[in-house]
Design an enzyme around this catalytic site. Structure first.
Site, PDB file in Angstrom:
ATOM      1  N   LEU A  41       0.967  -1.223   0.040  1.00  0.00           N
ATOM      2  CA  LEU A  41       0.188   0.104   0.072  1.00  0.00           C
ATOM      3  C   LEU A  41       0.808   1.291  -0.066  1.00  0.00           C
ATOM      4  O   LEU A  41       1.700   1.409   0.733  1.00  0.00           O
ATOM      5  CB  LEU A  41      -0.798   0.059   1.251  1.00  0.00           C
ATOM      6  CG  LEU A  41      -2.167   0.868   1.219  1.00  0.00           C
ATOM      7  CD1 LEU A  41      -3.212   0.550   0.043  1.00  0.00           C
ATOM      8  CD2 LEU A  41      -2.855   0.674   2.571  1.00  0.00           C
ATOM      9  N   ASP A  42       0.726   2.007  -0.860  1.00  0.00           N
ATOM     10  CA  ASP A  42       1.789   3.194  -1.196  1.00  0.00           C
ATOM     11  C   ASP A  42       1.764   3.999   0.225  1.00  0.00           C
ATOM     12  O   ASP A  42       0.766   4.095   0.863  1.00  0.00           O
ATOM     13  CB  ASP A  42       1.287   3.947  -2.237  1.00  0.00           C
ATOM     14  CG  ASP A  42       1.232   3.338  -3.551  1.00  0.00           C
ATOM     15  OD1 ASP A  42       2.298   2.490  -3.932  1.00  0.00           O
ATOM     16  OD2 ASP A  42       0.568   3.558  -4.616  1.00  0.00           O
ATOM     17  N   HIS A  43       2.869   4.736   0.316  1.00  0.00           N
ATOM     18  CA  HIS A  43       3.077   5.555   1.437  1.00  0.00           C
ATOM     19  C   HIS A  43       2.127   6.632   1.459  1.00  0.00           C
ATOM     20  O   HIS A  43       1.545   6.969   2.704  1.00  0.00           O
ATOM     21  CB  HIS A  43       4.505   6.121   1.418  1.00  0.00           C
ATOM     22  CG  HIS A  43       4.660   7.341   0.583  1.00  0.00           C
ATOM     23  ND1 HIS A  43       4.889   7.314  -0.677  1.00  0.00           N
ATOM     24  CD2 HIS A  43       4.628   8.689   1.080  1.00  0.00           C
ATOM     25  CE1 HIS A  43       4.937   8.401  -1.239  1.00  0.00           C
ATOM     26  NE2 HIS A  43       4.917   9.330  -0.064  1.00  0.00           N
TER      27      HIS A  43
END
Length: 179
Positions: A41-43
């Site tokens: 999950l992207d930052h």
């Protein structure tokens, strides 16, 4: 062991970061040893991240052949029309090819935790919320899909992976899932 974790905005889905200055990672949340993220999950995205110490389970959760649907609530800039929703439903052409069809519908603003930092509010630009369900996981796919149909993403929250949901967990909280 399977763990549901509500990943806060700005946290990396790994336990170490070699950048300078170091960014927040999963190491700061008291997770059990020997677990790792089953997927990413992207930052700059928030919400459900599953972690496990079982490689076979991680593969089952992340491999597109197992078709675990991933459900996202997406705040977009603009007012989605039926043509934009239809494009998301039928598949969007991105630079790495056509996406699989997605379930897409407009939803009322969900009762979520506040984001830190908050999404920038602009009086002159409307926004709306969508629920998207995908059965594939390309890099930054939701953001690229909404942008491709003219609805840039402002906030992205993953609320479910298959039967597992983020319900009841505040950002940074986690629980062991049984069964």
């Amino acid at each position: 062991m399977l763990i549901a974790f509500n990943k806060p905005y700005g946290v990396l889905c790994q336990f170490t970061d070699r950048s300078t200055p170091p960014r927040p990672t999963l190491a700061g949340f008291g997770l059990p040893p020997q677990v790792y993220a089953a997927g990413r999950l992207d930052h700059d995205s928030e919400g459900l991240l599953l972690l496990t110490d079982d490689g076979g389970l991680a593969h089952q959760l992340t491999d597109p052949r197992h078709k675990q649907p991933k459900t996202y609530w997406v705040q977009v800039e603009g007012e989605p029309d039926e043509a934009q929703l239809a494009a998301l439903r039928s598949g969007v052409t991105l630079n790495d090819g056509l996406t699989r069809p997605a379930r897409a519908r407009r939803i009322d603003a969900p009762g979520l935790w506040p984001r830190d930092p908050p999404v920038r509010f602009r009086k002159t630009v409307p926004d709306a919320w969508l629920e998207l369900e995908l059965r594939e996981g390309r890099n930054r796919q939701v953001r690229r899909m909404t942008a491709a149909v003219g609805l840039p993403t402002l906030r992205l929250v993953r609320v479910a992976i298959g039967p597992h949901r983020v319900d009841g967990l505040s950002p940074g909280e986690w629980k062991v899932i049984t069964g």
